[in-house]
Structure formats: C-alpha cells, structure tokens
Write a protein that holds these residues in place. Sequence first.
Motif, PDB file in Angstrom:
ATOM      1  N   ALA A 191     -27.204 -15.040 -14.124  1.00 33.71           N
ATOM      2  CA  ALA A 191     -26.412 -14.064 -13.389  1.00 33.71           C
ATOM      3  C   ALA A 191     -25.256 -13.563 -14.252  1.00 33.71           C
ATOM      4  CB  ALA A 191     -25.880 -14.669 -12.099  1.00 33.71           C
ATOM      5  N   THR A 193     -21.438 -11.058 -14.159  1.00 30.53           N
ATOM      6  CA  THR A 193     -20.376 -10.527 -13.318  1.00 30.53           C
ATOM      7  C   THR A 193     -19.725  -9.352 -14.027  1.00 30.53           C
ATOM      8  OG1 THR A 193     -18.241 -11.005 -12.280  1.00 30.53           O
ATOM      9  CG2 THR A 193     -18.764 -12.205 -14.292  1.00 30.53           C
ATOM     10  N   SER A 211     -26.827 -12.891  -6.158  1.00 29.95           N
ATOM     11  CA  SER A 211     -27.936 -12.705  -7.092  1.00 29.95           C
ATOM     12  C   SER A 211     -29.243 -12.780  -6.316  1.00 29.95           C
ATOM     13  CB  SER A 211     -27.918 -13.789  -8.180  1.00 29.95           C
ATOM     14  OG  SER A 211     -26.710 -13.761  -8.913  1.00 29.95           O
TER      15      SER A 211
END
Length: 292
Positions: A191, A193, A211
């Motif tokens: 994931a 950001t 996610s």
Amino acid sequence: MTAPGQDAPDGAWTLGSGMGQHLAGMSPDDVVAVTTSTARADLTEAVDGYTAQRQQQSATRAEHTSGQQALKNRLDLLQSVAGHACAFMGYNWTVPHSTWVVLPFDTQLGPVKRAGVVTPADNSGWLVLKAGGLWQIDAHATVQGYSIGVTFYWLNNILYTITNYNPIVPTYMLEVVDAHGNLLSPRRFDAVTGVSPNQQSTDAVNLPVSSYFSHTFVVEDMPPEDDPAAPQHWVYVRLSMKWEPVYSGTFNGAQCKAIGGTKLSSLTASRWSRDVAHNVVAPTVPDGGDLT
C-alpha cells in the motif's frame, strides 16, 4: 553561568568550547547529558507510551451497521451461486510494527454457501472454502497511524527540538493454505499513501488509508460437505499485514490501528465455477446429415 568583567568562581560552569569541563572535570558529553536530562526523561516517557501502545494488541468494538446482517441465514438467496462467503473485522486492533499479524476477519456478513468464516486460533478470522474450482478473493482493509520523530540541536548554546510526523507504510499478504497449513497460493499488496513526510502535526498524517485488491486461484475438487473426511480437504484464506514506520529524528515512536466494521473492512470469497448438474455421457452420436 556568566560573570561579566570578572573571573567566574571556582567550580562554576561557564559557556564556551570547554563547557566547564576544565572546572568540573566533565566532558562535553557529560555536560550535555546533565543539562538535557529532564527533557530527555520526559521525552523517553512519552516514547515509551507510544511503544507500549503499538506493541499491545488492544481491541475496540467496530461498527457493525449493515443491512446484510439481516440476511445471514437466507441461504435461499444463493441458490444460483456456486459459492460465497463474506467476513469483516468485528473489532479495531492496535498492530505492532515490523511484525506480520493475521487480521481477524472474524464476523460473518450475509449468507454463505460452500464456504464460511472460522476462527482457528489467537482471535484470527479466516475464510474456509469447502468446494473445488475457481475462486476469487476480494480484500478491503483500512489502517490509521503515524510515525513521530524528535530531533535535538544546539543553537547559540540553547537546546532546541524539532518534532516531525510521518505516515506509515503497510504491506498486505493474502495467503491460501490447505488444511495442513501448506501454502497453496499467496498474493502480496504494498500500500502507498499520498501524505508528504515531515509534517508538523498528526492531523496531516493520522488519516484512515484504505486498500483493496483481489486474488484468483484454482483449488482441487473436494468431498461433499457432509462427508466426515471433507474438512481434511478444505482450503483456508487469511489476510496478514505488516507495517513499517517512517522515522525522522533522534527519538522515535509510531502507532497503527487496523480499523474494522462493515464499512471499512471485508474479506469476500466468490466461486466462479459452477457445479455440473445432469451430466450427459454420449460416447457416440447419430449422423446429423449433410452440412451446406
């Protein structure tokens, strides 16, 4: 101390490159340790609090609001479906950093068919698949957390601090295992950001980050569910996560929470292949005539 126009008393600490060691018999490191001891002790206590919080697997009840819960026993609605099961995390969990943990998708949502939700051990929640064929798993996970870093520096003989807040970096692993724990098929998701590093407050970084990813795989045919030997052939699906802090500073701390509930978490199994009904065996067929 300062003594304008006169010599300092014996044993006094004076500012300068020597920092008083020629009077007190202390090294510069000793002087820094003494003069910053209170600030360091307070900051260490705060960091220890962060550390204790992130290492403790505490849980709070998650939101369970969903109309699907009313359909939990409506198996008749899945008559034309080859297989289905959906689970969500019933609690919010504090997750330690740099350690793989199984996210507990422990609460069934809606009806299930040829699949189910199980909790084998340690509060973990898995999906169990009870029929062979082509399956797809859809995972939806949400985490919230941040890293904190404090830097000390001297300027004009004054001690200053800078506190930076950074996002965290979660990684997910979807694993398909057999009844004996053997890994059949994994899928990893890293994931990201969009938060910039080195923010000056938690408001900019301590935001929920969701996610979503899926995995499709094939498993062997299995005995009917009512066969006593069937559980030895079942396949299990679990979602694990690990996260790393983004540190910046001399003293560091971080925390992360995996958020449950029906809006922000789900682990869904969908069977694509269909059972064969009324199978016709025709080794020979009659002539159909001439093609034109």
